[in-house]
Design a protein around this motif. Structure first.
Motif, PDB file in Angstrom:
ATOM      1  N   GLN B  68      39.278 -10.620 -55.323  1.00 54.54           N
ATOM      2  CA  GLN B  68      38.251  -9.569 -55.409  1.00 54.54           C
ATOM      3  C   GLN B  68      38.451  -8.529 -54.309  1.00 54.54           C
ATOM      4  OE1 GLN B  68      35.491  -8.852 -57.289  1.00 54.54           O
ATOM      5  NE2 GLN B  68      35.908 -10.432 -58.812  1.00 54.54           N
ATOM      6  N   SER B 136      29.737  -8.740 -52.175  1.00 55.14           N
ATOM      7  CA  SER B 136      30.041  -8.530 -53.584  1.00 55.14           C
ATOM      8  C   SER B 136      31.145  -9.479 -54.047  1.00 55.14           C
ATOM      9  CB  SER B 136      30.456  -7.069 -53.786  1.00 55.14           C
ATOM     10  OG  SER B 136      31.010  -6.887 -55.064  1.00 55.14           O
ATOM     11  N   HIS B 140      30.641 -12.445 -56.836  1.00 59.07           N
ATOM     12  CA  HIS B 140      31.477 -12.470 -58.031  1.00 59.07           C
ATOM     13  C   HIS B 140      32.227 -13.798 -58.146  1.00 59.07           C
ATOM     14  CE1 HIS B 140      30.691  -8.214 -58.472  1.00 59.07           C
ATOM     15  NE2 HIS B 140      31.387  -8.195 -59.612  1.00 59.07           N
ATOM     16  N   ASP B 158      34.638 -13.398 -66.520  1.00 56.95           N
ATOM     17  CA  ASP B 158      34.971 -12.140 -65.808  1.00 56.95           C
ATOM     18  C   ASP B 158      34.153 -10.973 -66.353  1.00 56.95           C
ATOM     19  OD1 ASP B 158      36.712 -13.478 -64.229  1.00 56.95           O
ATOM     20  OD2 ASP B 158      38.539 -12.836 -65.293  1.00 56.95           O
ATOM     21  N   VAL B 161      30.651 -11.289 -65.109  1.00 58.94           N
ATOM     22  CA  VAL B 161      30.581 -11.045 -63.671  1.00 58.94           C
ATOM     23  C   VAL B 161      30.723  -9.549 -63.362  1.00 58.94           C
ATOM     24  CG1 VAL B 161      31.850 -11.395 -61.516  1.00 58.94           C
ATOM     25  CG2 VAL B 161      31.286 -13.334 -62.947  1.00 58.94           C
ATOM     26  N   ASP B 162      31.553  -8.851 -64.137  1.00 59.04           N
ATOM     27  CA  ASP B 162      31.748  -7.408 -63.896  1.00 59.04           C
ATOM     28  C   ASP B 162      30.505  -6.590 -64.249  1.00 59.04           C
ATOM     29  OD1 ASP B 162      34.210  -7.773 -62.920  1.00 59.04           O
ATOM     30  OD2 ASP B 162      35.290  -7.296 -64.782  1.00 59.04           O
TER      31      ASP B 162
END
Lengths: 300, 415
Positions: B68, B136, B140, B158, B161-162
């Motif tokens: 990330q 962040s 995530h 994903d 999470v985005d």
């Protein structure tokens, strides 16, 4: 027709009465001296005539019309508080003020140049006001009040701050304007100028007129009991019993005789110890009349 | 009327020819651009190029956090990963942070059944950008781990999470749908309101300063013998206002040239695209003139009672308070431009210019509200002018002493 009629006018500011039941009349075509001690109400009266202030009571008429009407276009006013736009150049400033008085730009331009030449300040025309001396600025203001060829010229202390040469130039200009039939009302503390220029005067004190009328008539109210002596030699005669008051300025003496004092006897006493170049029986000066009147010593 | 125009012309020419006009015409936008530019440039490298250690209970979580952080191109971070570190290792890493060998340490604990926690150790307590990036990345990574632990495929996890993208569309009065961006609306309203209030205040101040200067130079008595005080004040307001409009016209023309450049075209089609309507373009000068007349007549009355510019400057913030109040309401207005308070503030004359433009950023208010606001402003201007002219008439001839309130009341009666 009277140029100005001030009838029973009163003006107060809070608890202060600046003008108190004042009445005066300025004949058309005359030069009128408005005199009085500081704070006597001269400026307030002038401001009411040009309609900057309004009277609380009474009436003011200019050329037969109420102040502030059409007749105000016939007034040229030079205030006591001198002021010009500092950043403007002289010609632009005069043209602007001339146009406010109703002239076209071209007329204002021509008249401004004429007056600058007449008052000997042509070199000031392209300059900014802030670059001029105080006397020069005063002349510019003087011109500004005359640009529209007014019939009535009102000037508050026009000679203050001027050197003798420029004061004389202004005196001559006012004398010229008088011969053109203009009416001039001005205030000053210089009594000699009032005596030279004015046909009539009004002496105000504490807002009220204490002496008013034609200059000759006012002076004739006073006895011709003043003597001017120019001499060389002993000044013992100045302590003569005929004299009420004497001022000696190194060979030039100004004397006020006692009531019924004998001028001939005084001349004999003076010539006994001194060579006399001049011995003249004169009326009191306006300055003396001013001091007696305002100081409460008037004997007429 | 002739004298009003002559006085206005003099005011206009004197100010436009002056150095201050040239300086502010070029200088103000330049300073504005410089401030924005410096702010933007200085923010470019903030929180970047950090060398950090990430310590986590398992390799998958540690690597997810690292991915990330490394994936954030602006961060340009270099990350060392430590899996199941011992307390001794932690002490060593903290020492490395202390010795500036590391910029920071992120220590993650995720005991089963307990809320995951992260601890960030660094030398700077104010490095909020790095702290935000770490938070962040940690959120995530932990969320992804939990979702996959619950049986979800990595791709689906994903996506969740985005975050789910949200488009905003506005229904126009004609029923058509227009894609909008709340953030760009906020900025557009803010910038236009700021521009409007700044120009109004600057030129209102110019009127006041001009009166003080004329009072100091004693020109007033000459002028009062020729022109009425009302004409003098009106001429001054028109002249200085025309200078303001000239300056705004120059800025708008320069702005138009820039807007039609390729660079501007790229910006205008981007994420923060800003769209101006004809209504806004027409109402901007209208509200400038109304706002300027209201505040400059107020300032003119105030200036006539003052002796010096310093004295005047003491009162100015008070007189300008409604404008600053307008900015305090910015979130309320943008969030709900048709609420009772939004409408009331946009009709209240002292706050109307700024608030109306803040409202317009969201949607154009009904015509009756625009008309009422303009009408109320016109009436207020008349009222303020009535008082100011009277204060002006007497005040400009008062030298040497500050006026008291009872004196001001008397001045109103004198006139």
């Amino acid at each position: 027709m009277e140029a100005i009629e001030v009838r029973e006018v009163t003006k107060t500011f809070g608890s202060v009465t600046a003008v108190d039941d004042l009445t005066l009349t300025v004949p058309q075509g005359s030069v009128y001296g408005f005199i009085g001690p500081n704070g006597s109400g001269k400026t307030t009266t002038m401001r009411m005539i040009v309609n900057i202030f309004y009277p609380d009571r009474g009436a003011i008429r200019v050329f037969g019309q109420d102040a502030g009407g059409e007749s105000s276009k016939e007034i040229g006013y030079l205030p006591e508080e001198r002021g010009l736009y500092k950043k403007m150049n002289v010609l632009d400033q005069l043209i602007f003020l001339g146009r406010l008085h109703g002239l076209t730009a071209s007329e204002a331009n021509t008249t401004s140049r004429y007056w600058c030449e007449k008052l000997q300040i042509t070199e000031a025309i392209p300059k900014k006001t802030e670059d001029l001396s105080k006397g020069m600025q005063q002349k510019i203001q003087f011109i500004a009040s005359l640009l529209h060829d007014p019939e009535l010229i009102i000037m508050d202390e026009p000679f203050s701050g001027l050197d003798p040469v420029n004061a004389a130039l202004l005196m001559d200009t006012l004398a010229d304007l008088r011969t053109q039939g203009k009416t001039i009302l001005f205030s000053t503390h210089r009594m000699d100028q009032v005596e030279k220029l004015c046909d009539s005067i009004c002496l105000v004190d504490k807002g009220a007129a204490v002496l008013a009328g034609r200059m000759r008539e006012i002076k004739s109210r006073y006895e011709r009991n003043h003597v001017v002596v120019e001499f060389e030699g002993s000044d013992k005669f100045l302590s003569s019993a005929e004299i009420a008051e004497a001022k000696n300025f190194s060979g030039h003496a100004e004397i006020r005789l006692k009531p019924h004092g004998d001028a001939q006897k005084l001349l004999q006493e003076a010539s006994a110890g001194a060579t006399i170049y001049r011995f003249e029986l004169v009326e009191p000066s306006l300055e003396e009349i001013f001091i007696w009147t305002v100081g409460g010593k008037a004997d007429a | 009327m002739r004298n009003i125009l002559l006085i206005a012309r003099r005011e206009y020419l004197e100010q436009v020819r002056g150095r201050a006009f040239r300086m502010t015409t070029i200088g103000l936008p330049a300073v504005f651009a410089l401030v924005l530019g410096v702010g933007y440039l200085s923010s470019l490298g903030l929180g970047a190029n950090r060398h950090m250690a990430v310590a986590a209970p398992n390799a998958a979580l540690a690597n997810a956090i690292r991915d990330q952080l490394v994936g954030d191109k602006a961060a340009k971070a270099r990350i060392d990963v430590f899996v199941q570190p011992t307390p001794e290792q932690r002490a060593v890493l903290v020492k490395q942070v202390h010795a500036a060998q590391l910029d920071g340490l992120l220590w993650v604990e995720t005991a089963p059944g307990r809320t995951p926690t992260g601890t960030f150790v660094s030398q700077s307590s104010g490095d909020f950008i790095t702290a935000a990036r770490l938070k962040s990345a940690l959120t995530h990574a932990v969320l992804g781990e939990r979702l996959m632990g619950g049986g979800m495929k990595q791709g689906d996890a994903d996506t969740l999470v985005d975050g789910v993208p949200l488009d905003t569309w506005q229904v126009k009065k004609d029923g058509s749908l227009v894609k909008t961006n709340a953030e760009s609306s906020l900025w557009k309203g803010y910038v236009m309101a700021l521009l409007l209030s700044m120009t109004t205040m600057i030129y209102g101040m110019n009127v006041a300063r001009s009166i003080i200067q004329e009072k100091t130079s004693r020109i007033f008595e000459v002028m009062l013998a020729i022109a009425k005080p009302g004409d003098m004040l009106a001429g001054k307001l028109i002249g200085v206002g025309a200078v303001g409009l000239t300056q705004i016209a120059i800025w708008l023309a320069a702005g138009a040239v820039i807007l039609f450049s390729p660079l501007a075209a790229a910006i205008m089609t981007g994420e923060l695209a800003v769209h101006f309507t004809w209504t806004e373009a027409v109402l901007f000068p209208v509200y400038f003139v109304l706002g300027y007349l209201l505040y400059s007549s107020l300032f003119a009355g105030l200036a006539a009672t003052c002796e010096t510019e310093q004295e005047l400057q003491m009162y100015m913030p008070l007189a300008a308070a409604p404008t600053w109040l307008s900015f305090a309401l910015i979130l309320l207005i943008i969030n709900d431009s048709n609420s009772f308070w939004s409408v009331a503030a946009s009709l209240f004359p002292p706050t109307a210019p700024v608030i109306m433009f803040l409202r317009m950023a969201s949607e154009i208010p009904p015509v009756w509200q625009l008309a009422l606001s303009i009408g109320l402003m016109a009436v207020s201007i008349w009222g303020v002018l009535w008082f100011s002219t009277r204060l002006y008439r007497v005040g400009i001839l008062m030298y040497g002493k500050r006026a008291t309130l009872p004196e001001l009341m008397r001045w109103l009666r004198y006139s």
